[in-house]
Design a protein around this motif. Structure first.
Motif, PDB file in Angstrom:
ATOM      1  N   LEU A 120      22.277  77.705 -33.857  1.00 49.95           N
ATOM      2  CA  LEU A 120      22.796  78.964 -34.390  1.00 49.95           C
ATOM      3  C   LEU A 120      24.314  78.949 -34.479  1.00 49.95           C
ATOM      4  CD1 LEU A 120      20.461  81.421 -32.429  1.00 49.95           C
ATOM      5  CD2 LEU A 120      20.294  80.786 -34.838  1.00 49.95           C
ATOM      6  N   ALA A 121      24.980  78.481 -33.425  1.00 49.94           N
ATOM      7  CA  ALA A 121      26.443  78.465 -33.419  1.00 49.94           C
ATOM      8  C   ALA A 121      26.992  77.479 -34.447  1.00 49.94           C
ATOM      9  CB  ALA A 121      26.949  78.108 -32.020  1.00 49.94           C
ATOM     10  N   GLY A 122      26.394  76.281 -34.522  1.00 46.15           N
ATOM     11  CA  GLY A 122      26.864  75.291 -35.487  1.00 46.15           C
ATOM     12  C   GLY A 122      26.684  75.752 -36.919  1.00 46.15           C
ATOM     13  N   TYR A 123      25.560  76.398 -37.215  1.00 47.12           N
ATOM     14  CA  TYR A 123      25.337  76.903 -38.573  1.00 47.12           C
ATOM     15  C   TYR A 123      26.300  78.027 -38.917  1.00 47.12           C
ATOM     16  CZ  TYR A 123      22.876  78.683 -42.671  1.00 47.12           C
ATOM     17  OH  TYR A 123      22.560  79.093 -43.941  1.00 47.12           O
ATOM     18  N   ALA A 124      26.551  78.913 -37.951  1.00 49.13           N
ATOM     19  CA  ALA A 124      27.499  80.009 -38.195  1.00 49.13           C
ATOM     20  C   ALA A 124      28.903  79.471 -38.457  1.00 49.13           C
ATOM     21  CB  ALA A 124      27.507  80.964 -37.008  1.00 49.13           C
ATOM     22  N   LEU A 125      29.340  78.500 -37.686  1.00 52.95           N
ATOM     23  CA  LEU A 125      30.668  77.927 -37.898  1.00 52.95           C
ATOM     24  C   LEU A 125      30.756  77.134 -39.190  1.00 52.95           C
ATOM     25  CD1 LEU A 125      31.442  76.672 -34.267  1.00 52.95           C
ATOM     26  CD2 LEU A 125      32.487  78.614 -35.450  1.00 52.95           C
ATOM     27  N   SER A 126      29.650  76.634 -39.667  1.00 49.47           N
ATOM     28  CA  SER A 126      29.656  75.818 -40.876  1.00 49.47           C
ATOM     29  C   SER A 126      29.522  76.641 -42.149  1.00 49.47           C
ATOM     30  CB  SER A 126      28.519  74.793 -40.813  1.00 49.47           C
ATOM     31  OG  SER A 126      28.438  74.040 -41.992  1.00 49.47           O
TER      32      SER A 126
END
Length: 306
Positions: A120-126
């Motif tokens: 979730l965090a990686g997708y949001a930052l990307s």
């Protein structure tokens, strides 16, 4: 003009015997130099491998000794009588089986939670336009390389106030603090390489952002997800500092922490049982890495070549 063409069409003069000998000598020297380089490189690799494997071979050697032979102080690289009695004693000892089961449950739960949160965090930052995304990513990288021992003191004070000391839940949270930054950075780097057209096509068909993530992006990013899960599991499985700091009762001990008290008597420490326990907790990680090495390499190198 015709004279110039005739000169151009004339065959090159045949090399003399001296020139042919010089060419053969040059080829022989180059082959010998290449052979010496390969031999030297092979010897260097052999020395590095031998030095790296020697501690593990010594642990394996000690684990195959009987307690009587170890107490006698037998010298030599190979024991006189190979025996698996130390492994049998450890596998029949509840003081080691219970911590081994605790480690398995805690590491699996912390790995699952870390991978879900990192996804979730990686997708949001990307993908999402988050203010200060660069600062957040920099903080994630900083937290990932922060020394573990420096985190023990503050976490101990927080756990004492929250009543999380000597509990599996507190250890799971500590492992997430340790593994989540690395998994987030790895997944964010992979999500940057996933084409946005896949998500846009799914959204046009009516899919929500979460549906796009779990049904479209995650299957494409499975090598990176699998790699982050393996790395998180290995980091949690091999931990000793957090377990030593936050666990107090033997019933809550993990396997690395239980090894410290394993094989000890009033007057002597039987390192053959300790080394056998080390081999037992190392084998699952070795088998996991050997089984998934292709996925690990593909996940770590994903996005390097388009």
């Amino acid at each position: 003009m015709t004279g110039q063409l005739d000169v151009a069409r004339r065959p090159a003069p045949a090399p003399t015997a001296q020139q042919r000998h010089a060419r053969r000598s040059g080829r022989v020297r180059r082959r010998r130099a290449a052979a010496w380089r390969r031999t030297g490189f092979g010897l260097l690799v052999a020395v590095i491998v031998a030095v790296s494997l020697f501690p593990f071979l010594w642990i394996l050697r000690t684990s195959l000794m009987s307690s009587q032979e170890f107490a006698e102080g037998v010298t030599g690289f190979l024991p006189k009588h190979l025996t698996f009695s130390s492994y049998g004693d450890n596998l029949s000892d509840q003081n080691f089986l219970r911590p081994l089961l605790n480690s398995l449950i805690i590491c699996l739960v912390s790995t699952a939670l870390s991978v879900v949160c990192a996804t979730l965090a990686g997708y949001a930052l990307s993908r999402l336009r988050v203010r200060g995304a660069g600062l957040v990513l920099g903080f994630v990288l900083f937290a990932g390389f922060f020394p573990v021992l420096a985190m023990v003191g503050p976490l101990f004070l927080v756990y004492r106030n929250l009543g999380l000391l000597d509990s599996p839940g507190g250890l799971i949270l500590a492992y997430m603090v340790y593994t989540l930054p690395i998994a987030t950075w790895l997944l964010k780097s992979f999500f940057d390489q996933v084409p946005r057209s896949l998500e846009e096509a799914a959204m046009v068909d009516g899919a929500s952002r979460l549906q796009v993530l779990w049904r479209i992006v995650v299957p494409v990013a499975m090598p990176a997800v699998f790699t982050s899960a393996i790395i998180s599991f290995i980091l949690a499985w091999n931990d000793f500092a957090f377990a030593q700091s936050f666990l107090q009762t033997p019933e809550q001990f993990t396997a690395p922490l239980a090894i410290v008290n394993l094989g000890q008597s009033q007057f002597q420490v039987f390192y053959n049982r300790i080394d056998a326990a080390v081999v037992l907790i190392t084998l699952p990680v070795v088998l996991l890495v050997l089984f998934a090495q292709r996925r690990i390499v593909s996940g770590l190198t994903a996005g390097a070549v388009k």
